[in-house]
Design a protein around this motif. Sequence first.
Motif, mmCIF file in Angstrom:
data_model
loop_
_atom_site.group_PDB
_atom_site.id
_atom_site.type_symbol
_atom_site.label_atom_id
_atom_site.label_comp_id
_atom_site.label_asym_id
_atom_site.label_seq_id
_atom_site.Cartn_x
_atom_site.Cartn_y
_atom_site.Cartn_z
ATOM 1 N N UNK A 8 25.066 -50.812 42.478
ATOM 2 C CA UNK A 8 24.347 -50.043 41.837
ATOM 3 C C UNK A 8 25.031 -49.681 40.304
ATOM 4 N N UNK A 9 23.901 -49.616 39.720
ATOM 5 C CA UNK A 9 23.991 -48.886 38.446
ATOM 6 C C UNK A 9 25.360 -50.040 37.556
ATOM 7 N N UNK A 10 24.939 -51.200 38.243
ATOM 8 C CA UNK A 10 25.061 -52.537 37.427
ATOM 9 C C UNK A 10 24.617 -53.857 37.046
ATOM 10 N N UNK A 11 24.417 -54.472 35.426
ATOM 11 C CA UNK A 11 23.778 -55.011 35.351
ATOM 12 C C UNK A 11 24.540 -56.236 35.587
ATOM 13 N N UNK A 12 23.490 -56.809 36.229
ATOM 14 C CA UNK A 12 24.658 -58.172 36.674
ATOM 15 C C UNK A 12 23.467 -59.455 36.336
ATOM 16 N N UNK A 13 24.148 -60.384 35.665
ATOM 17 C CA UNK A 13 23.324 -61.402 34.565
ATOM 18 C C UNK A 13 24.195 -62.842 35.305
ATOM 19 N N UNK A 14 23.458 -63.639 35.963
ATOM 20 C CA UNK A 14 24.350 -65.188 36.710
ATOM 21 C C UNK A 14 23.890 -66.762 36.029
ATOM 22 N N UNK A 15 24.743 -67.017 36.764
ATOM 23 C CA UNK A 15 24.860 -69.199 36.102
ATOM 24 C C UNK A 15 24.572 -69.212 34.623
ATOM 25 N N UNK A 16 23.461 -69.842 34.514
ATOM 26 C CA UNK A 16 23.131 -69.778 33.184
ATOM 27 C C UNK A 16 22.341 -68.981 32.214
ATOM 28 N N UNK A 17 22.269 -68.176 32.415
ATOM 29 C CA UNK A 17 21.629 -67.069 31.886
ATOM 30 C C UNK A 17 22.900 -66.141 31.318
ATOM 31 N N UNK A 18 24.233 -65.897 32.210
ATOM 32 C CA UNK A 18 24.852 -65.627 32.184
ATOM 33 C C UNK A 18 26.094 -66.684 30.780
ATOM 34 N N UNK A 19 26.304 -67.962 31.117
ATOM 35 C CA UNK A 19 26.546 -68.465 29.890
ATOM 36 C C UNK A 19 25.819 -68.309 29.193
ATOM 37 N N UNK A 20 25.071 -68.604 28.489
ATOM 38 C CA UNK A 20 24.114 -68.810 27.099
ATOM 39 C C UNK A 20 24.404 -67.137 26.566
ATOM 40 N N UNK A 21 23.976 -66.127 28.000
ATOM 41 C CA UNK A 21 24.500 -65.037 26.779
ATOM 42 C C UNK A 21 25.951 -64.731 26.482
ATOM 43 N N UNK A 22 26.802 -65.262 26.672
ATOM 44 C CA UNK A 22 28.324 -64.779 26.468
ATOM 45 C C UNK A 22 28.974 -65.923 25.499
ATOM 46 N N UNK A 23 28.306 -67.380 25.052
ATOM 47 C CA UNK A 23 27.869 -68.489 24.150
ATOM 48 C C UNK A 23 27.519 -67.666 22.971
ATOM 49 N N UNK A 24 25.980 -66.535 22.965
ATOM 50 C CA UNK A 24 26.065 -66.250 22.220
ATOM 51 C C UNK A 24 26.653 -65.534 20.956
ATOM 52 N N UNK A 25 27.230 -64.250 22.175
ATOM 53 C CA UNK A 25 27.901 -63.510 21.696
ATOM 54 C C UNK A 25 29.837 -64.467 20.300
ATOM 55 N N UNK A 26 29.761 -65.624 21.491
ATOM 56 C CA UNK A 26 30.794 -66.231 20.606
ATOM 57 C C UNK A 26 30.528 -66.946 19.592
ATOM 58 N N UNK A 27 29.382 -67.308 19.616
ATOM 59 C CA UNK A 27 28.349 -68.007 18.140
ATOM 60 C C UNK A 27 28.780 -66.115 17.162
ATOM 61 N N UNK A 28 27.998 -65.159 17.874
ATOM 62 C CA UNK A 28 28.113 -63.952 16.218
ATOM 63 C C UNK A 28 29.087 -63.761 15.931
ATOM 64 N N UNK A 29 30.008 -63.702 16.992
ATOM 65 C CA UNK A 29 31.550 -63.607 16.567
ATOM 66 C C UNK A 29 32.069 -64.373 15.661
ATOM 67 N N UNK A 30 31.813 -65.640 15.587
ATOM 68 C CA UNK A 30 31.937 -66.800 14.933
ATOM 69 C C UNK A 30 31.126 -67.031 13.209
ATOM 70 N N UNK A 31 30.029 -66.436 13.764
ATOM 71 C CA UNK A 31 29.500 -65.786 12.228
ATOM 72 C C UNK A 31 30.008 -64.795 11.306
ATOM 73 N N UNK A 32 30.523 -63.723 11.796
ATOM 74 C CA UNK A 32 31.497 -62.768 11.284
ATOM 75 C C UNK A 32 32.395 -63.726 10.424
ATOM 76 N N UNK A 33 33.162 -64.535 10.897
ATOM 77 C CA UNK A 33 34.626 -64.557 10.215
ATOM 78 C C UNK A 33 34.692 -66.213 8.993
ATOM 79 N N UNK A 34 33.112 -67.175 10.087
ATOM 80 C CA UNK A 34 33.235 -68.466 8.777
ATOM 81 C C UNK A 34 33.112 -68.087 7.389
ATOM 82 N N UNK A 35 32.290 -67.561 6.671
ATOM 83 C CA UNK A 35 32.927 -67.164 5.816
ATOM 84 C C UNK A 35 33.279 -66.856 4.807
#
Length: 530
Positions: A8-35
């Motif tokens: 309860x009171x927990x948001x859950x993402x599974x499978x592909x959706x979880x992976x996609x969200x995680x990869x988006x976060x990783x890319x956003x972080x890389x974007x911050x230091x890329x330049x």
Amino acid sequence: MSEVPILQETTRSTGREALRNNITAAMALAGAVRTTLGPRGQDKLLIDDAGRTMVTNDGVTVLESAKVEHPVAKMLINASTTQDRIARDGTTSAVLFSAELLQNAWELVLQGVHPSAIARGYRLAEEACRGHFPLLTIEANEAMQQKAANTSLAGKIHEAMQEHLALLAVEAAKAIVSEGSTGTIADPTRVKILTQTGGSMTDSHLVTGLVLAKKRVVRSMPKNLKAGKVALVDGGLERRNMMSDLTLNVSGPGVLESFRAKEKEMLDAQVELLVELGVTLLACKEGIDDDMHKALSDAGIQAYRRVSRSDLDLLARGTGAVLGYDIKGLSAQDLGVFIKSRNERWNGVMHWIVETEEGGATFIAKGSTNEAVGEVERCFADALGVACQLLEEPKLLPGGGATQIALARFLRRHAETIPGREQLAVEAYADALEVIPRVLAENAGLDPLDTLLQVVAKQSTSSSNDAHCIGLNVVDRGPADMKESGVVEPLRITRQVLAGATEAALSVLRIDDVLWAKQDPTVPDGIGNE
Ligand code: ADP
Ligand code: MG
């Protein structure tokens, strides 16, 4: 099926959706230091809660000061912190590479390759690269060490200063190197860095021995000492502080005096013990009672009070002394030895300089403002890290993306020998390696794709034994032999970038379920609820 109460009171993402969200976060972080990557990388202006500002182009500094809450982004930041601890450089590269590995993994997932096959392929690729390193390494003689130290400062400070600091870093590393049971040890924390605001950056220099901005307790103590024994104590040589609720029962005249006299006697006994042990140099973490100054001077002891714990530790390592809890408990085995201990006045400030057999060196960082001194200090520490590593493991790799391109070319040939779907992952690994030369080109204002293709073509058509040294020299803005251009980096950095980034990417790939307690993962960090 109804929601399991525990979730309860927990948001859950599974499978592909979880992976996609995680990869988006990783890319956003890389974007911050890329330049920030490479000598033509841009700087970032960091502003903390208190409004203090700092300008840096160091990846790990940027990431550590950002308020990141996404767990996957935090995993990548950890990888970059580990990179900093183990190799002291390559932090931006590690984040960029692991994000790229994840991005490429996502494309394979979309084609129907299971994350576990990708993980196996990535592991195979990393192992293959490790096996290929010996064919790419360059021996690090002293001239090359200097070039590597120089490369580590590229883009961080102006060129004349780069060379000056690289030279001093190599010299400092030589002063603290020792042979241990596990081989050569060069621990950069043995070099003391002393900062002085005033003067110009180019006045920064190296002093043999340990320098502390301290003066002996009283001028009547000897100013210069030749070879002798040193005692280091965590405590001091002073009367104990009366506890506030202590009651002293004064039952007759003279009680207080005799109490004081007894205390003085105890302190005298400690000085006598020092004399008996033959100590001529004393450093205490705490104070030294005014009453004791004369006794110490008369005994020919040079004494220092309020010496910081970190300086005491450096002194202990240099002199071989054991840090005692107090003087009373000292014995002959606890003492260390020094060659010279002297006091010198520099720009009106007294300094204490101790020379020991173990060597040791102090870097005096100078600059006209606090910011300039800080910059010199950070740059010296980076170059020193590289110089120390190279004494421990004298192996280099060509920089400017040359190594990554050579490894990618090797991996593509190697992939052909792998029958399963892992083959695709090995190829994806090779593509991900090329993010380094691509971003280096991008930051230099060059076309990343054209530049990459040019370098790859040059490497593959060159008949030289050093074909793998061809990379992108962003100063000359074109392909060049990086060994000749002097753009070289310790093997340990690249090896750790590969190991750390692969490990971080694999741990993200293993996740197929993300449970967010009472948080809305769709709200970006730092927005809302404040
Ligand atoms: P990191 O945090 O990963 O160390 P840097 O901003 O320090 O990132 O950049 C390091 C990269 O810059 C390395 O890949 C190194 O080979 C490259 N580099 C340094 N000097 C040059 C140069 N003159 N030409 C091209 N690349 C260079
Ligand atoms: Mg670097």
